[in-house]
Design an enzyme around this catalytic site. Structure first.
Site, short mmCIF file in Angstrom:
data_model
loop_
_atom_site.label_atom_id
_atom_site.label_comp_id
_atom_site.label_asym_id
_atom_site.label_seq_id
_atom_site.Cartn_x
_atom_site.Cartn_y
_atom_site.Cartn_z
N MET A 132 82.14 37.09 70.60
CA MET A 132 81.28 37.11 71.44
C MET A 132 80.61 35.12 71.43
SD MET A 132 80.63 40.76 72.02
CE MET A 132 81.85 40.79 70.27
N MET B 233 84.61 44.08 79.91
CA MET B 233 83.61 44.01 79.36
C MET B 233 83.76 45.50 79.91
SD MET B 233 83.07 43.04 76.08
CE MET B 233 81.78 44.22 76.40
N SER C 75 86.10 50.00 66.84
CA SER C 75 85.20 48.77 66.53
C SER C 75 84.69 49.17 65.82
CB SER C 75 84.31 48.49 66.95
OG SER C 75 83.69 47.29 67.52
N MET D 156 79.96 37.90 66.52
CA MET D 156 78.48 37.98 67.86
C MET D 156 77.37 36.49 66.54
SD MET D 156 77.32 41.39 68.83
CE MET D 156 78.46 42.68 69.08
N ASP E 180 86.06 48.14 76.93
CA ASP E 180 85.35 47.80 75.72
C ASP E 180 84.18 48.00 76.37
OD1 ASP E 180 84.14 47.25 72.92
OD2 ASP E 180 84.69 44.61 73.07
N HIS F 271 87.18 39.91 68.96
CA HIS F 271 86.44 39.58 70.03
C HIS F 271 85.17 38.65 70.06
CE1 HIS F 271 84.41 42.24 73.33
NE2 HIS F 271 84.37 40.23 74.16
N ASP G 289 84.00 42.83 66.39
CA ASP G 289 83.13 41.76 66.91
C ASP G 289 82.48 41.04 66.97
OD1 ASP G 289 83.48 44.04 69.44
OD2 ASP G 289 82.68 45.48 68.62
C1 DX5 Z 1 80.03 45.45 72.62
C2 DX5 Z 1 81.44 45.23 71.79
C3 DX5 Z 1 81.82 46.59 71.56
C4 DX5 Z 1 81.19 47.25 71.34
C5 DX5 Z 1 81.82 48.77 71.41
O1 DX5 Z 1 79.74 44.04 72.83
O2 DX5 Z 1 82.28 44.23 72.03
O3 DX5 Z 1 82.91 46.29 71.32
O4 DX5 Z 1 81.29 47.83 69.67
O5 DX5 Z 1 80.55 49.69 70.52
P1 DX5 Z 1 80.67 51.23 71.72
O6 DX5 Z 1 82.03 51.57 71.92
O7 DX5 Z 1 80.19 51.42 70.85
O8 DX5 Z 1 80.30 51.06 73.33
ZN ZN Z 2 84.22 43.94 70.98
#
Ligand code: DX5
Ligand code: ZN
Length: 219
Positions: free
Chosen positions: A63, A132, A5, A32, A170, A61, A30
Site C-alpha cells: 500500500m 479490498m 496478516s 504501508m 482483505d 501487499h 502489509d
Molecule cells: C488493511 C490491510 C489488511 C489488514 C486486515 O489495510 O490490508 O491486510 O491487516 O486486518 P483485519 O483482518 O483486522 O481487517
Molecule cells: Zn493487506
C-alpha cells in the site's frame, strides 16, 4: 488459502508470530508508506528478515506510492506473491512483468471504491486479484459486503476461462464474513485481527478454513 496478516501481530516477535500460524497457506505482510495510506508499517529490510525466519510463503501487499519502482524488489528478495494497488501504479503491466520475471506471483489490488471492469484486460498479466473489503490502512475495520460483486465478477471471469487468478479478499474477514466472501467466489482470505486477536492463532486459522469451505460449498 488462509493468509493471516501480521499487521495485527506483535512486531517485536515476528518470527514467533509466523510460527504460531504454521498451518496457514500464506503469511500476509502489509507494507504501508504513510503516503498511499495514512499509516506506516514496514518495508523491504523487515520482509527480508522474515523470509529467513519462516517457511511460510510471503504475500506482500504494497500500500505504497510508486509501486513501479519498489514492487520488483520484494519479488527479488523472495516473496511468493507481490501485490500492488492499481490506484498507485503508473504502468501496471510493466510492473507485473517485472515481478513475474523476478520469480514471484504478481497481484493487483483495488480499493473498495475502484471498479474492476476497466482492468479486466490488464488482469491477464496477473496471478492474484486482491479485492479490498475495507479502506486500506488499518486493521480491525468492518467488512464491506457491498464490494462482493467485484469478487463475483472476477470469479465469473475465471470460471469462463477469460482469466486465471487467485481471488483474494482483505479486510474485516472473520469466521462469519469469510462465508459470504467464499460464497461470492474468493479463494484466498486475509485475516488480521480474527487470527492474531484470538487466544490461539493456529486454531483461528483452522476455524477460518472450515468456514471458508462451508461458503465455497454453498456457491
Ligand atoms: C488493511 C490491510 C489488511 C489488514 C486486515 O489495510 O490490508 O491486510 O491487516 O486486518 P483485519 O483482518 O483486522 O481487517
Ligand atoms: Zn493487506
Amino acid at each position: 488459502m488462509i493468509a493471516p496478516s501480521i499487521l495485527s501481530a506483535d512486531f517485536a516477535h515476528l518470527a514467533d508470530e509466523a510460527d504460531a500460524v504454521a498451518n496457514a497457506d500464506w503469511l500476509h505482510v502489509d507494507v504501508m508508506d504513510a503516503h498511499f495510506v495514512p499509516n506506516l508499517t514496514l518495508g523491504l529490510p523487515v520482509v527480508s528478515s522474515l523470509l529467513a525466519a519462516t517457511e511460510l510463503p510471503l504475500d506482500c501487499h504494497l500500500m505504497i506510492d510508486d509501486p513501479d519502482r519498489w514492487a520488483p524488489g520484494y519479488a527479488e528478495a523472495g516473496a511468493a506473491n507481490v501485490t500492488f494497488h492499481i490506484e498507485a501504479a503508473r504502468d501496471a503491466v510493466q510492473t507485473a512483468r517485472a515481478i513475474r520475471r523476478a520469480g514471484a506471483l504478481a497481484g493487483l489490488s483495488v480499493k473498495p471504491g475502484t471498479p474492476l471492469e476497466p482492468y479486466l484486460d490488464v488482469l491477464r498479466e496477473f496471478d492474484t486479484l486482491l479485492v479490498m473489503t475495507v479502506e486500506p490502512g488499518f486493521g480491525g475495520q468492518r467488512f464491506l459486503a457491498e464490494v462482493l460483486p467485484k469478487v463475483r465478477l472476477a470469479r465469473e471471469q475465471v470460471r469462463s476461462g477469460h482469466l486465471r487468478l487467485f481471488v483474494e479478499v482483505d479486510g474485516g474477514v472473520d469466521a462469519d464474513t469469510i462465508v459470504q466472501a467464499a460464497e461470492a467466489g474468493a479463494d484466498v482470505f486475509v485475516a488480521g485481527s480474527a487470527v492474531y486477536g484470538a487466544d490461539d492463532p493456529g486454531k483461528a486459522v483452522a476455524a477460518l478454513r472450515v468456514a471458508a469451505r462451508a461458503g465455497m460449498n454453498r456457491s
